[in-house]
Design a protein around this motif. Sequence first.
Motif, PDB file in Angstrom:
ATOM      1  N   LEU A  51       0.821  -1.214   0.000  1.00  0.00           N
ATOM      2  CA  LEU A  51       0.000   0.000   0.000  1.00  0.00           C
ATOM      3  C   LEU A  51       0.853   1.261   0.000  1.00  0.00           C
ATOM      4  CD1 LEU A  51      -2.808  -1.158   2.449  1.00  0.00           C
ATOM      5  CD2 LEU A  51      -3.097  -0.569   0.030  1.00  0.00           C
ATOM      6  N   VAL A  52       1.933   1.264   0.761  1.00  0.00           N
ATOM      7  CA  VAL A  52       2.812   2.442   0.779  1.00  0.00           C
ATOM      8  C   VAL A  52       3.433   2.645  -0.602  1.00  0.00           C
ATOM      9  CG1 VAL A  52       4.958   3.393   1.724  1.00  0.00           C
ATOM     10  CG2 VAL A  52       3.263   2.372   3.250  1.00  0.00           C
ATOM     11  N   ALA A  53       3.908   1.558  -1.208  1.00  0.00           N
ATOM     12  CA  ALA A  53       4.492   1.673  -2.556  1.00  0.00           C
ATOM     13  C   ALA A  53       3.445   2.147  -3.555  1.00  0.00           C
ATOM     14  CB  ALA A  53       5.076   0.335  -2.982  1.00  0.00           C
ATOM     15  N   TRP A  54       2.230   1.642  -3.447  1.00  0.00           N
ATOM     16  CA  TRP A  54       1.146   2.028  -4.354  1.00  0.00           C
ATOM     17  C   TRP A  54       0.834   3.513  -4.202  1.00  0.00           C
ATOM     18  CZ3 TRP A  54      -4.646   0.904  -3.412  1.00  0.00           C
ATOM     19  CH2 TRP A  54      -5.393   1.228  -4.551  1.00  0.00           C
ATOM     20  N   SER A  55       0.869   4.008  -2.956  1.00  0.00           N
ATOM     21  CA  SER A  55       0.554   5.421  -2.728  1.00  0.00           C
ATOM     22  C   SER A  55       1.575   6.344  -3.397  1.00  0.00           C
ATOM     23  CB  SER A  55       0.490   5.724  -1.226  1.00  0.00           C
ATOM     24  OG  SER A  55       1.778   5.734  -0.647  1.00  0.00           O
ATOM     25  N   LEU A  56       2.766   5.837  -3.652  1.00  0.00           N
ATOM     26  CA  LEU A  56       3.829   6.652  -4.245  1.00  0.00           C
ATOM     27  C   LEU A  56       3.882   6.583  -5.768  1.00  0.00           C
ATOM     28  CD1 LEU A  56       6.616   5.799  -1.667  1.00  0.00           C
ATOM     29  CD2 LEU A  56       5.210   7.866  -1.769  1.00  0.00           C
ATOM     30  N   GLN A  57       3.054   5.738  -6.372  1.00  0.00           N
ATOM     31  CA  GLN A  57       3.051   5.629  -7.831  1.00  0.00           C
ATOM     32  C   GLN A  57       2.385   6.852  -8.452  1.00  0.00           C
ATOM     33  OE1 GLN A  57       1.209   1.926  -8.838  1.00  0.00           O
ATOM     34  NE2 GLN A  57       2.882   0.716  -8.001  1.00  0.00           N
ATOM     35  N   LYS A  58       3.003   7.363  -9.486  1.00  0.00           N
ATOM     36  CA  LYS A  58       2.496   8.574 -10.140  1.00  0.00           C
ATOM     37  C   LYS A  58       1.199   8.341 -10.902  1.00  0.00           C
ATOM     38  CE  LYS A  58       7.075  10.501 -10.728  1.00  0.00           C
ATOM     39  NZ  LYS A  58       8.103  10.911 -11.667  1.00  0.00           N
ATOM     40  N   SER A  59       0.935   7.125 -11.321  1.00  0.00           N
ATOM     41  CA  SER A  59      -0.231   6.854 -12.164  1.00  0.00           C
ATOM     42  C   SER A  59      -1.513   6.634 -11.365  1.00  0.00           C
ATOM     43  CB  SER A  59       0.040   5.628 -13.032  1.00  0.00           C
ATOM     44  OG  SER A  59       0.253   4.501 -12.205  1.00  0.00           O
ATOM     45  N   ALA A  67      -3.512   8.760  -9.692  1.00  0.00           N
ATOM     46  CA  ALA A  67      -4.563   9.777  -9.635  1.00  0.00           C
ATOM     47  C   ALA A  67      -4.518  10.691 -10.837  1.00  0.00           C
ATOM     48  CB  ALA A  67      -4.409  10.594  -8.366  1.00  0.00           C
ATOM     49  N   SER A  68      -5.660  11.239 -11.112  1.00  0.00           N
ATOM     50  CA  SER A  68      -5.732  12.254 -12.154  1.00  0.00           C
ATOM     51  C   SER A  68      -5.208  13.574 -11.591  1.00  0.00           C
ATOM     52  CB  SER A  68      -7.176  12.402 -12.623  1.00  0.00           C
ATOM     53  OG  SER A  68      -7.992  12.784 -11.526  1.00  0.00           O
ATOM     54  N   PRO A  69      -4.820  14.497 -12.469  1.00  0.00           N
ATOM     55  CA  PRO A  69      -4.341  15.797 -11.977  1.00  0.00           C
ATOM     56  C   PRO A  69      -5.377  16.445 -11.055  1.00  0.00           C
ATOM     57  CG  PRO A  69      -3.910  15.578 -14.310  1.00  0.00           C
ATOM     58  CD  PRO A  69      -4.750  14.393 -13.909  1.00  0.00           C
ATOM     59  N   GLY A  70      -4.902  17.011  -9.994  1.00  0.00           N
ATOM     60  CA  GLY A  70      -5.799  17.642  -9.024  1.00  0.00           C
ATOM     61  C   GLY A  70      -6.278  16.701  -7.927  1.00  0.00           C
ATOM     62  N   GLU A  71      -6.069  15.408  -8.101  1.00  0.00           N
ATOM     63  CA  GLU A  71      -6.517  14.421  -7.117  1.00  0.00           C
ATOM     64  C   GLU A  71      -5.349  13.691  -6.458  1.00  0.00           C
ATOM     65  OE1 GLU A  71      -9.808  13.548  -6.221  1.00  0.00           O
ATOM     66  OE2 GLU A  71     -10.234  15.442  -7.225  1.00  0.00           O
ATOM     67  N   VAL A  72      -4.131  14.137  -6.716  1.00  0.00           N
ATOM     68  CA  VAL A  72      -2.941  13.422  -6.244  1.00  0.00           C
ATOM     69  C   VAL A  72      -2.924  13.316  -4.720  1.00  0.00           C
ATOM     70  CG1 VAL A  72      -0.423  13.491  -6.122  1.00  0.00           C
ATOM     71  CG2 VAL A  72      -1.584  13.976  -8.277  1.00  0.00           C
ATOM     72  N   VAL A  73      -3.082  14.416  -4.019  1.00  0.00           N
ATOM     73  CA  VAL A  73      -2.993  14.406  -2.565  1.00  0.00           C
ATOM     74  C   VAL A  73      -4.131  13.592  -1.963  1.00  0.00           C
ATOM     75  CG1 VAL A  73      -3.067  15.847  -0.489  1.00  0.00           C
ATOM     76  CG2 VAL A  73      -1.718  16.559  -2.466  1.00  0.00           C
ATOM     77  N   LYS A  74      -5.319  13.778  -2.478  1.00  0.00           N
ATOM     78  CA  LYS A  74      -6.480  13.033  -1.972  1.00  0.00           C
ATOM     79  C   LYS A  74      -6.270  11.530  -2.147  1.00  0.00           C
ATOM     80  CE  LYS A  74     -11.468  12.657  -2.599  1.00  0.00           C
ATOM     81  NZ  LYS A  74     -12.623  13.139  -3.348  1.00  0.00           N
ATOM     82  N   THR A  75      -5.797  11.115  -3.312  1.00  0.00           N
ATOM     83  CA  THR A  75      -5.562   9.698  -3.576  1.00  0.00           C
ATOM     84  C   THR A  75      -4.442   9.162  -2.694  1.00  0.00           C
ATOM     85  OG1 THR A  75      -6.321   9.957  -5.843  1.00  0.00           O
ATOM     86  CG2 THR A  75      -5.000   8.016  -5.370  1.00  0.00           C
ATOM     87  N   PHE A  76      -3.344   9.918  -2.575  1.00  0.00           N
ATOM     88  CA  PHE A  76      -2.236   9.511  -1.713  1.00  0.00           C
ATOM     89  C   PHE A  76      -2.732   9.277  -0.291  1.00  0.00           C
ATOM     90  CE2 PHE A  76       0.910  10.691   1.469  1.00  0.00           C
ATOM     91  CZ  PHE A  76       1.951   9.854   1.158  1.00  0.00           C
ATOM     92  N   ASN A  77      -3.460  10.249   0.255  1.00  0.00           N
ATOM     93  CA  ASN A  77      -3.951  10.126   1.624  1.00  0.00           C
ATOM     94  C   ASN A  77      -4.899   8.949   1.781  1.00  0.00           C
ATOM     95  OD1 ASN A  77      -2.535  12.205   2.895  1.00  0.00           O
ATOM     96  ND2 ASN A  77      -3.975  13.733   2.168  1.00  0.00           N
ATOM     97  N   HIS A  78      -5.763   8.726   0.805  1.00  0.00           N
ATOM     98  CA  HIS A  78      -6.712   7.613   0.867  1.00  0.00           C
ATOM     99  C   HIS A  78      -5.964   6.276   0.949  1.00  0.00           C
ATOM    100  CE1 HIS A  78     -10.316   5.286   0.118  1.00  0.00           C
ATOM    101  NE2 HIS A  78      -9.643   4.632  -0.822  1.00  0.00           N
ATOM    102  N   ILE A  79      -4.955   6.103   0.117  1.00  0.00           N
ATOM    103  CA  ILE A  79      -4.194   4.853   0.115  1.00  0.00           C
ATOM    104  C   ILE A  79      -3.382   4.719   1.404  1.00  0.00           C
ATOM    105  CG2 ILE A  79      -2.376   3.540  -1.051  1.00  0.00           C
ATOM    106  CD1 ILE A  79      -3.346   4.887  -3.685  1.00  0.00           C
ATOM    107  N   ARG A  80      -2.785   5.817   1.854  1.00  0.00           N
ATOM    108  CA  ARG A  80      -1.976   5.749   3.076  1.00  0.00           C
ATOM    109  C   ARG A  80      -2.843   5.453   4.301  1.00  0.00           C
ATOM    110  NH1 ARG A  80       3.418   6.877   3.460  1.00  0.00           N
ATOM    111  NH2 ARG A  80       2.997   5.850   5.422  1.00  0.00           N
ATOM    112  N   VAL A  81      -4.076   5.923   4.328  1.00  0.00           N
ATOM    113  CA  VAL A  81      -4.966   5.588   5.442  1.00  0.00           C
ATOM    114  C   VAL A  81      -5.231   4.085   5.458  1.00  0.00           C
ATOM    115  CG1 VAL A  81      -7.329   5.837   6.323  1.00  0.00           C
ATOM    116  CG2 VAL A  81      -5.996   7.858   5.727  1.00  0.00           C
ATOM    117  N   LYS A  82      -5.364   3.488   4.277  1.00  0.00           N
ATOM    118  CA  LYS A  82      -5.515   2.030   4.217  1.00  0.00           C
ATOM    119  C   LYS A  82      -4.295   1.344   4.827  1.00  0.00           C
ATOM    120  CE  LYS A  82      -8.498   1.657   0.208  1.00  0.00           C
ATOM    121  NZ  LYS A  82      -8.776   0.871  -0.987  1.00  0.00           N
ATOM    122  N   ALA A  83      -3.104   1.868   4.537  1.00  0.00           N
ATOM    123  CA  ALA A  83      -1.881   1.299   5.097  1.00  0.00           C
ATOM    124  C   ALA A  83      -1.849   1.464   6.619  1.00  0.00           C
ATOM    125  CB  ALA A  83      -0.662   1.960   4.454  1.00  0.00           C
ATOM    126  N   VAL A  84      -2.260   2.623   7.106  1.00  0.00           N
ATOM    127  CA  VAL A  84      -2.289   2.861   8.549  1.00  0.00           C
ATOM    128  C   VAL A  84      -3.240   1.875   9.221  1.00  0.00           C
ATOM    129  CG1 VAL A  84      -2.916   4.513  10.357  1.00  0.00           C
ATOM    130  CG2 VAL A  84      -1.604   5.280   8.381  1.00  0.00           C
TER     131      VAL A  84
END
Length: 104
Positions: A57-65, A67-84
Amino acid sequence: MNSEAYGAELAAAIEAGFRRNANTGEHCHSLADAYMASLARSSLPEDIEGHKKYDHLVAWSLQKSNASPGEVVKTFNHIRVKAVRVAMQIAQRRGEIGQHEDLP
């Protein structure tokens, strides 16, 4: 401080962050990283699958592909919360935090 006490303190801090904000946890990403690292340094991690899932999940959160532009932070946080949440599951199994109904 020994590694078990250190890990238990980190787990308690993660749990407290989710008490403040049950949807996202508050300041929990780095705490979860430190918690998982502390477990990896201990003798043999008893939850190999949990570690693999967390790392994925942490590795997935760091992949550039992700999220769409403008959704990067939201997508990163969503995936990282799953990891937490995976880290919290491990902490529950180890008896370092209480039971939480919202963890899968």
